[in-house]
Design an enzyme around this catalytic site. Sequence first.
Site, PDB file in Angstrom:
ATOM      1  N   GLU B 278      -1.478 -52.180   2.257  1.00 25.69           N
ATOM      2  CA  GLU B 278      -1.245 -54.548   2.180  1.00 25.69           C
ATOM      3  C   GLU B 278      -1.146 -54.660   3.480  1.00 25.69           C
ATOM      4  O   GLU B 278      -1.800 -56.283   3.542  1.00 25.69           O
ATOM      5  CB  GLU B 278       0.667 -54.826   1.443  1.00 25.69           C
ATOM      6  CG  GLU B 278       1.149 -55.639   0.664  1.00 25.69           C
ATOM      7  CD  GLU B 278       1.405 -56.374   0.103  1.00 25.69           C
ATOM      8  OE1 GLU B 278       1.444 -55.651  -1.190  1.00 25.69           O
ATOM      9  OE2 GLU B 278       2.745 -56.390   0.833  1.00 25.69           O
ATOM     10  N   GLU B 281      -4.747 -54.970   4.296  1.00 26.73           N
ATOM     11  CA  GLU B 281      -5.208 -55.947   3.399  1.00 26.73           C
ATOM     12  C   GLU B 281      -5.511 -57.256   3.488  1.00 26.73           C
ATOM     13  O   GLU B 281      -6.173 -58.080   3.819  1.00 26.73           O
ATOM     14  CB  GLU B 281      -4.684 -55.558   1.859  1.00 26.73           C
ATOM     15  CG  GLU B 281      -5.437 -56.659   1.133  1.00 26.73           C
ATOM     16  CD  GLU B 281      -5.036 -56.732  -0.420  1.00 26.73           C
ATOM     17  OE1 GLU B 281      -3.928 -55.916  -0.813  1.00 26.73           O
ATOM     18  OE2 GLU B 281      -5.641 -57.711  -1.627  1.00 26.73           O
ATOM     19  N   CYS B 298       4.184 -56.340  -4.864  1.00 26.54           N
ATOM     20  CA  CYS B 298       5.415 -55.302  -5.786  1.00 26.54           C
ATOM     21  C   CYS B 298       5.807 -55.660  -6.459  1.00 26.54           C
ATOM     22  O   CYS B 298       6.849 -54.136  -8.114  1.00 26.54           O
ATOM     23  CB  CYS B 298       6.514 -54.614  -4.588  1.00 26.54           C
ATOM     24  SG  CYS B 298       5.847 -54.408  -3.082  1.00 26.54           S
ATOM     25  N   SER B 318      -1.687 -59.721  -3.554  1.00 26.21           N
ATOM     26  CA  SER B 318      -2.355 -58.575  -3.282  1.00 26.21           C
ATOM     27  C   SER B 318      -3.200 -57.649  -4.641  1.00 26.21           C
ATOM     28  O   SER B 318      -2.205 -57.672  -4.759  1.00 26.21           O
ATOM     29  CB  SER B 318      -1.419 -57.948  -2.431  1.00 26.21           C
ATOM     30  OG  SER B 318      -1.536 -56.708  -1.935  1.00 26.21           O
ATOM     31  N   LYS B 357       9.435 -52.386 -14.845  1.00 30.23           N
ATOM     32  CA  LYS B 357       9.013 -51.536 -14.648  1.00 30.23           C
ATOM     33  C   LYS B 357       8.805 -51.231 -15.512  1.00 30.23           C
ATOM     34  O   LYS B 357       7.839 -50.104 -15.892  1.00 30.23           O
ATOM     35  CB  LYS B 357       9.883 -51.062 -13.471  1.00 30.23           C
ATOM     36  CG  LYS B 357       9.640 -51.668 -11.959  1.00 30.23           C
ATOM     37  CD  LYS B 357       8.797 -51.520 -11.289  1.00 30.23           C
ATOM     38  CE  LYS B 357       8.914 -51.916  -9.718  1.00 30.23           C
ATOM     39  NZ  LYS B 357       7.379 -51.747  -9.302  1.00 30.23           N
ATOM     40  N   GLU B 360       5.151 -52.197 -16.702  1.00 31.98           N
ATOM     41  CA  GLU B 360       4.663 -51.723 -15.593  1.00 31.98           C
ATOM     42  C   GLU B 360       3.819 -50.797 -15.611  1.00 31.98           C
ATOM     43  O   GLU B 360       2.724 -50.329 -16.165  1.00 31.98           O
ATOM     44  CB  GLU B 360       4.885 -52.439 -14.191  1.00 31.98           C
ATOM     45  CG  GLU B 360       3.898 -52.183 -13.411  1.00 31.98           C
ATOM     46  CD  GLU B 360       4.641 -52.446 -11.854  1.00 31.98           C
ATOM     47  OE1 GLU B 360       5.475 -50.988 -11.265  1.00 31.98           O
ATOM     48  OE2 GLU B 360       3.813 -53.127 -10.795  1.00 31.98           O
ATOM     49  N   GLU B 365      -4.057 -50.028 -17.488  1.00 34.02           N
ATOM     50  CA  GLU B 365      -4.721 -49.722 -15.564  1.00 34.02           C
ATOM     51  C   GLU B 365      -3.939 -49.161 -15.112  1.00 34.02           C
ATOM     52  O   GLU B 365      -4.369 -48.250 -13.687  1.00 34.02           O
ATOM     53  CB  GLU B 365      -5.270 -51.489 -15.074  1.00 34.02           C
ATOM     54  CG  GLU B 365      -4.121 -52.024 -14.614  1.00 34.02           C
ATOM     55  CD  GLU B 365      -3.326 -53.353 -15.862  1.00 34.02           C
ATOM     56  OE1 GLU B 365      -3.799 -52.836 -16.801  1.00 34.02           O
ATOM     57  OE2 GLU B 365      -3.361 -54.240 -15.617  1.00 34.02           O
ATOM     58  N   CYS B 503      15.441 -56.949  -5.802  1.00 41.49           N
ATOM     59  CA  CYS B 503      15.467 -55.398  -6.745  1.00 41.49           C
ATOM     60  C   CYS B 503      17.009 -55.243  -7.050  1.00 41.49           C
ATOM     61  O   CYS B 503      17.679 -54.870  -7.892  1.00 41.49           O
ATOM     62  CB  CYS B 503      14.762 -54.315  -6.670  1.00 41.49           C
ATOM     63  SG  CYS B 503      12.790 -54.940  -5.282  1.00 41.49           S
TER      64      CYS B 503
END
Lengths: 152, 585
Positions: B278, B281, B298, B318, B357, B360, B365, B503
Amino acid sequence: MLLDMILNKYPAQEDSLIEILLEFQDAKSSHFISEAEVKQIASYLQISEAKVCSVISFYTFFRTEQKGQHIIQVCRGVPCHVTADINIVKIIEKELGIKVDETTENKKFTLEYTSCLGLCDKAPVMRIDDKIYTNLTENKIKAILAEYRVYN
Amino acid sequence: MAKLRINNIDIEVEDNLTILNAAKKYNINIPTLCNYPDLHINSECRICVVEIEGRKGLVTSCSTPVRDGMVIKTNSPRVLNARKTITELILANHDSNCNACAKNMNCELQNLSSVLGIDKSRFESTLEIAPIDEDNPSLMRNPNRCIKCGRCVIVCKEVQSTNVLELMGRSHALTVTPAFGKFLSSEECTFCGQCSSVCPVGAIMEKDETDKVWAAINNDNKRVIVQIAPAVRVSLGEELGMAPGSIVTGKIVSALKLIGFDDVFDTDFTADLTIIEEGNELIQRVTTGGTLPMITSCCPGWINFAEQNFPEILPNISTCKSPQQMFGALSKSYFTEKVGIKKEDLFVVSIMPCTAKKYEAQRPEMSVDGKHPDVDVVLTVRELGKMIKQMGIDFKTLEDTKFDNPFGITTGAAAIFGNTGGVMEAALRTVYEVVNKKPLENIDFKDVRGLDGFKETTVNLGGMDVKVAVVHTLANARIIAEQIKNGTSPYAFIEVMACPGGCIGGGGTPYGTNTSVRQKRIDALYEVDGAMAIRKSHENPSITKIYEEYLIKPLGEKSHHLLHTHYHARKVKHNEDKKNVMATY
């Protein structure tokens, strides 16, 4: 189209919600607010669909499904309940062959309960569309319904 | 200051306190089912009623401010009788099959009826069984257990600004549902799970997937590996009777080994890797005129939120996968190759403070071979607590064990990924040194720490002052997203975490999370950071090694394939709806 026209009359803020719902439901020929319409209203006012549904579900006069041409609302207030020595709902149910919250097959009538209509001194009371009928008796109810069947 | 009397004790408190909070200061806890610290008062449940001398009716102590000279009884026979009746009425409309409820022994309603000594309910049950909403990967909503306290509605509306859940109908027919009584899967739910963390009963909970993990562990053909997120090490203790903010990293590794995991790894490793990818990036975007501001990726709750509500700003996010998914991708490529097993024989579990999560992990993908998910099962901190209890492990007295390799050596920068401001600080520690080619004098970026909803700072990178911002909660994320959409965002880099506090305040953390608990967990993570030998991601020797051995270089071809992803707009477009509306006329 109709909804677009109505929405454009109101500022895009949350307070306009009830007025929009009232005007739209009244103007639409089938008198109910569909899921797609809720989405459009929510998007216009920038509030969530859940919020619009919450308001619609709070008030008995908003509808989310198609009802009959005439909506019969029987007062569920305590005075109407205790004053009558007759059971208005039973009489109408028998007369129309439907239960509360149902619509007749010919889509002419829908029967509903409503909260107090504020005419406790003239109990028992019912409302058909915008018209209030007071001091009801069995014969009176039959006559009123007969009139609606023939003329409306 | 107001002087008043509560239960024959004279007290003096600040004027603006509610009776409930004033009593709490003097060690009297008035029970309540709808009041929750940090959320606004909604006086929905009426359990907290008290008697005030000279007033006719009982008043709700949660919403009544103290007045000078008040004489209050919190526990008179009249109050107790009312409280009992209210509880019995709630129970009459509640699925009271407590033994068959995962919230058993952890339920505020159950606790209240036990304290009130309710032995039988005088009222017949009026419960009408409604279908259970569980066709999404993250949350289970059982309306039959709902007591209509409204906490989830407030959290969804005010903290997250998502407003998916609402109170529908009124009086006895009141329910809590998404629009049109639909399921969460069909609505714009981000699966952040904040609703599940404030629910007093078992009406909204994470989907329990512990069975799948037990099955994998007991399958001899599977190598079962596990990763634990940064926030888990400072929150799991609470689930097992320890104080908030207890650091239990070594104990968790021991417990996971006892449960039977073959390898116990640390998500912190891929958090370090995230910083390298990141960070590079960001440098690339700044130097080559890419889309700015860049936003962190994230947080899966945030990604869901952006995909549903702000498709315009998806290019700003990102392309890095989250640390959980980087770990999954490396497990099912680098790790399987290294230890010489087939991908299908590896079972990857992650322990997360998060319910999103779970969503996710099952995104199509997030699969390196396009067939199997990279992360097979995600468990919340609460579910891991359950497994430890099921295994009969005496957690508090466990010895510490170290993480296994190759994903075991980590840095302080990775540990603070678990709290708001942490990803930003970790990134700045690396980006500063990479760009300026000199060591940071002070590696603590205090401006981005703490529980303020919105934080910003300026960093000098290569002679240029760069503004960065940190937000948490989706309501705050919405504000910065609007800024970007309108082209008025002054920032180059923004960190977003969907849950309050980051989190460590996630929807999958132990129950009872509030501001003070969040602060303790955050303090603990900075303590972990401070105690680490290495505190900058780019100095992690394992990271250097994995680039040498496998990934070659940041943002390289292999990284692109394994560690980066893309996002899709998911909102049903308003225009399409319009067509439907017109067709009905």
